[in-house]
Design a protein around this motif. Structure first.
Motif, short mmCIF file in Angstrom:
data_model
loop_
_atom_site.label_atom_id
_atom_site.label_comp_id
_atom_site.label_asym_id
_atom_site.label_seq_id
_atom_site.Cartn_x
_atom_site.Cartn_y
_atom_site.Cartn_z
N ALA A 1 22.56 31.20 47.74
CA ALA A 1 22.97 29.71 47.33
C ALA A 1 24.35 29.37 47.14
N GLY A 2 25.35 30.31 47.76
CA GLY A 2 26.72 29.98 47.68
C GLY A 2 27.28 30.00 46.39
N ALA A 3 26.93 30.65 45.56
CA ALA A 3 27.58 31.09 44.15
C ALA A 3 28.81 31.60 44.24
N THR A 4 29.86 31.34 43.54
CA THR A 4 30.93 31.91 43.39
C THR A 4 31.19 32.71 42.03
N ARG A 5 30.27 32.62 41.19
CA ARG A 5 30.29 33.45 40.07
C ARG A 5 28.85 33.68 39.65
N ILE A 6 28.46 35.14 39.47
CA ILE A 6 26.99 35.36 39.12
C ILE A 6 27.03 36.29 37.90
N ASP A 7 26.54 36.21 36.84
CA ASP A 7 26.23 36.73 35.72
C ASP A 7 24.86 37.47 35.62
N SER B 1 32.80 36.65 42.07
CA SER B 1 32.99 37.23 40.83
C SER B 1 31.44 37.70 40.19
N PHE B 2 31.19 38.83 39.60
CA PHE B 2 30.16 39.47 39.04
C PHE B 2 30.20 40.07 37.64
N THR B 3 29.55 39.75 36.92
CA THR B 3 29.38 40.56 35.69
C THR B 3 27.88 40.89 35.36
N LEU B 4 27.87 42.20 34.78
CA LEU B 4 26.54 42.66 34.54
C LEU B 4 26.74 43.32 33.00
N GLY C 1 40.61 45.92 47.24
CA GLY C 1 40.52 45.59 45.90
C GLY C 1 39.30 45.66 45.32
N ARG C 2 38.32 45.27 45.68
CA ARG C 2 36.97 45.37 45.31
C ARG C 2 36.37 46.71 45.27
N LEU C 3 36.81 47.63 46.22
CA LEU C 3 36.37 48.96 46.19
C LEU C 3 37.27 49.95 45.01
N ARG C 4 38.35 49.27 44.90
CA ARG C 4 39.29 50.19 43.58
C ARG C 4 38.71 49.64 42.26
N THR C 5 38.03 48.67 42.02
CA THR C 5 37.31 48.20 40.79
C THR C 5 36.10 48.79 40.80
N LEU C 6 35.23 49.00 41.72
CA LEU C 6 34.00 49.38 41.73
C LEU C 6 33.76 50.99 42.06
N ILE C 7 34.54 51.31 42.75
CA ILE C 7 34.51 53.13 43.03
C ILE C 7 35.41 53.72 42.12
N GLY C 8 36.60 53.19 42.23
CA GLY C 8 37.77 53.84 41.32
C GLY C 8 38.85 53.86 42.17
N ALA C 9 40.08 53.85 41.36
CA ALA C 9 41.47 54.08 41.93
C ALA C 9 41.69 55.18 42.81
N ASP C 10 41.19 56.27 42.49
CA ASP C 10 41.18 57.78 43.57
C ASP C 10 40.66 57.34 44.91
N MET D 1 29.54 44.82 27.96
CA MET D 1 29.75 44.52 29.45
C MET D 1 29.88 45.84 30.36
N ILE D 2 28.83 45.89 31.12
CA ILE D 2 28.71 47.29 31.92
C ILE D 2 29.55 47.14 33.36
N LEU D 3 29.48 46.06 33.86
CA LEU D 3 30.41 45.85 35.16
C LEU D 3 30.78 44.62 34.99
N ARG D 4 32.24 44.32 35.57
CA ARG D 4 33.00 43.48 35.86
C ARG D 4 33.82 43.44 37.12
N ALA D 5 33.40 42.51 38.07
CA ALA D 5 34.35 42.56 39.25
C ALA D 5 34.59 41.04 39.51
N ASP D 6 36.05 40.78 39.16
CA ASP D 6 36.52 39.32 39.41
C ASP D 6 36.76 39.28 40.92
#
Length: 600
Positions: free
Chosen positions: A49-55, A195-198, A225-234, A208-213
């Motif tokens: 639907a073209g969303a830019t923010r999904i909660d 942007s996603f929030t769970l 940047g998204r992979l750093r947020t979701l998988i980790g800096a390592d 808040m379980i997950l937040r990815a701006d």
């Protein structure tokens, strides 16, 4: 007297049309396996639907409540009842089921969810009023006015209340919540600009379980940047950029260094045209790409995206749309293997930063309750005196030459040898510790492989060909890859009927039985769509040869030998890990060493 057959009845079964509610519940069994399946379908609708923010909000692992809020284009009052009809969709402009550019296209998700739960949809399009529609057990209520600023809110309560037997197969709330998190994480990886929030709102809470701006920038920057947020800096710090293309199919993403590996395949994420998929062939190709640098009990970490013309892949294999079928799977597999191997070779001697972090963590000094000064030591402690025999030092020092070696090399200049096994080198920014045996083993192994690539694999001709009887289909499978097998020293040809004649086997393997090898190759073909069995066995032998032919532990090396080894490591691909995926060296920055001694 003959008894009547209980399996024969005078009454004939009557064919009848199932009612709409039963049809929807059957469809729901395919589309909505668990709460995570419902979240997947609803979040994909929001992306389409073209969303830019999904909660996303869930309670009790999604069993009692799932709420998806987005700022997409919304639906009008006329659209809402139609959206709850089976096979009604706005995402399939024509009848071409291969021309698919969206997540959804089947028109089954919303009516299926309404058949097994209490579904409420509130939506508003631009320059119009908001409206709401509710459906319970396939019973649709009239559309009514509602209050909403923009987009759509989908609320699903009491999932599977209409099919209580399904609830018995649900796992614990924690397990179902984890499955939801995994689904949201995968979709968020594919859409770094959203942007996603769970959130977990169980019992009125709001955790808040997950937040990815939303990430900005070019494709690879946003994805990194998204992979750093979701998988980790390592992972982000030790991942290699992947960008390869072949025959109109493009492979992008990031794959971790071999020394950053995992004990299971939990950090493997694969996408086809932006759609998260779980495909045996793709996972097999990923495993094959790392075959030569990881042991069998370790698994690579990667997030890979395959993009191609929709007509080259069929996503309509299963209602859950998690499986795909490529028109030319061999090309896709070859692209993954070659693309990853090229990136690993380009990384050269690089090893993951987590290796050094682990070393520094192990070297942390233990805290002491009080300082012990020299004058406080027990008088009984022996004090070394001149002339007393002392333990021989384990550090072999290199006499400083008149012109010291350059320290600007990546692996520095050798300064000594510890326990006749570890080379200590000084770099411009710190120090490097090299496992001399593991490093030289990799260098010898790479030379042997290069010789094999240049000269081919020697074949051992059989005096009497071995005839192997196989089903016709399996014979065809083997003969289709006969040229590939021949390059590896295994020569086969048809022998009439359903038999294959094996005329030569790889000389490196020695005396082998052909039938078991062919059956193992067939098993691998069935599992992954390709076979690396012969190559794997040959590489294993080359690896053993390299192990026996490399510098042994316990050998004292001269300064020029150590430096020559370091320079060769810098020039050899994959030298950062041994043949089994273990690191060949550890680099410690001077700042980290000073921190160990409290000098910062």
């Amino acid at each position: 007297m003959a008894l009547p057959d209980p399996n024969i009845s005078d009454s004939r079964p009557v064919i009848r049309q199932l009612d709409e509610a039963a049809i929807n519940r059957i469809a729901a069994g395919e589309v909505v396996e668990r709460p995570a399946s419902a979240v997947k379908e609803l979040v994909e609708n929001a992306v389409d639907a073209g969303a830019t923010r999904i909660d996303i909000a869930q309670a009790d692992g999604g069993k009692s409540l799932i709420r998806i809020t987005d700022d997409g284009c919304g639906m009008s009052a006329e659209d809402l009842p139609l959206a709850l009809s089976r096979h009604a969709t706005s995402k399939l402009p024509g009848d071409d089921l291969l021309d698919i550019h969206t997540f959804g296209f089947r028109g089954e998700a919303l009516p299926s969810l309404g058949a097994v739960g209490r579904l409420t949809i509130t939506s508003r399009v631009t320059a119009a009023e908001a409206h709401r529609i509710t459906v319970t057990a396939s019973q649709i209520a009239p559309v009514s006015p509602a209050a909403l600023s923009c987009g759509t809110v989908v609320e699903l309560r009491d999932l599977f209340h209409a099919t209580p037997a399904r609830l018995k197969f649900m796992r614990s709330d924690r397990a179902e919540a984890q499955a939801i998190t995994d689904v949201v994480r995968r979709i968020a990886m594919a859409e770094p600009s959203i942007s996603f929030t769970l959130r977990d709102i169980t019992d009125g809470g709001d955790r808040m379980i997950l937040r990815a701006d939303a990430e900005s920038g070019a494709l690879f920057d946003a994805l990194h940047g998204r992979l750093r947020t979701l998988i980790g800096a390592d992972f982000a710090d030790n991942a290699l950029k992947i960008d390869a293309e072949r025959d109109g199919i493009r492979l992008t993403g990031y794959a971790a260094l071999p020394t950053y590996s995992r004990g299971s395949a939990v950090t493997q994420f694969l996408f086809v045209n932006g759609r998260p998929v779980k495909d045996r062939m793709l996972h097999g190709a990923l495993r094959a790409a790392y075959m030569d640098v990881l042991s069998r009990d370790r698994h690579p970490a990667a997030a890979l995206f395959i993009d191609c013309d929709p007509h080259l892949v069929d996503v309509n294999v299963h209602p859950a749309k998690s499986e795909v079928r490529f028109r030319d799977p061999g090309t896709v597999r070859g692209l993954i293997v070659s693309g990853l191997r090229h990136a690993l070779a380009e990384a050269g001697h690089r090893a993951s930063s987590t290796v050094a972090a682990g070393v520094l963590g192990a070297m942390q000094p233990e805290p002491q309750s009080a300082r012990i000064y020299q004058m406080d030591r027990p008088r009984s402690a022996p004090i070394p005196q001149p002339g007393f025999a002392e333990t021989a030092p384990v550090f072999a020092r290199i006499d400083t030459p008149e012109e010291p070696p350059e320290e600007n090399h990546p692996l520095g200049a050798a300064r000594g040898q510890v326990h006749e096994n570890y080379i200590i080198a000084q770099t411009a920014t710190g120090m490097v510790i090299v496992d001399q045996h593991a490093a030289h083993e990799r260098l010898v192994y790479e030379k042997l492989k290069q010789q094999r690539a240049e000269n081919g694999v020697a074949a051992q001709q059989l005096l009497i060909p071995e005839i192997v009887e196989l089903p016709a289909e399996e014979c065809a499978q083997l003969l289709a890859i006969a040229d590939d097998l021949n390059r590896l020293g295994l020569t086969i040809e048809p022998f009439g009927g359903t038999a294959i004649a094996v005329r030569a086997t790889p000389a490196l393997l020695g005396e082998v039985a052909a039938a078991p090898i062919l059956k193992d190759i067939l098993d691998e073909l069935a599992d992954t769509g390709d076979s690396q069995l012969i190559e794997t066995r040959i590489d294993a032998i080359l690896s053993r040869i390299a192990c026996h032919g490399s510098i042994r532990s316990g050998r004292r090396m001269r300064a020029e030998e150590m430096n020559a080894l370091l320079r060769e490591m810098e020039a050899t691909p994959l030298s950062g890990q041994c043949n089994h995926g273990r690191p060949t060296y550890v680099e410690l920055k001077l700042s980290d060493i000073e921190r160990l001694f409290g000098r910062t």
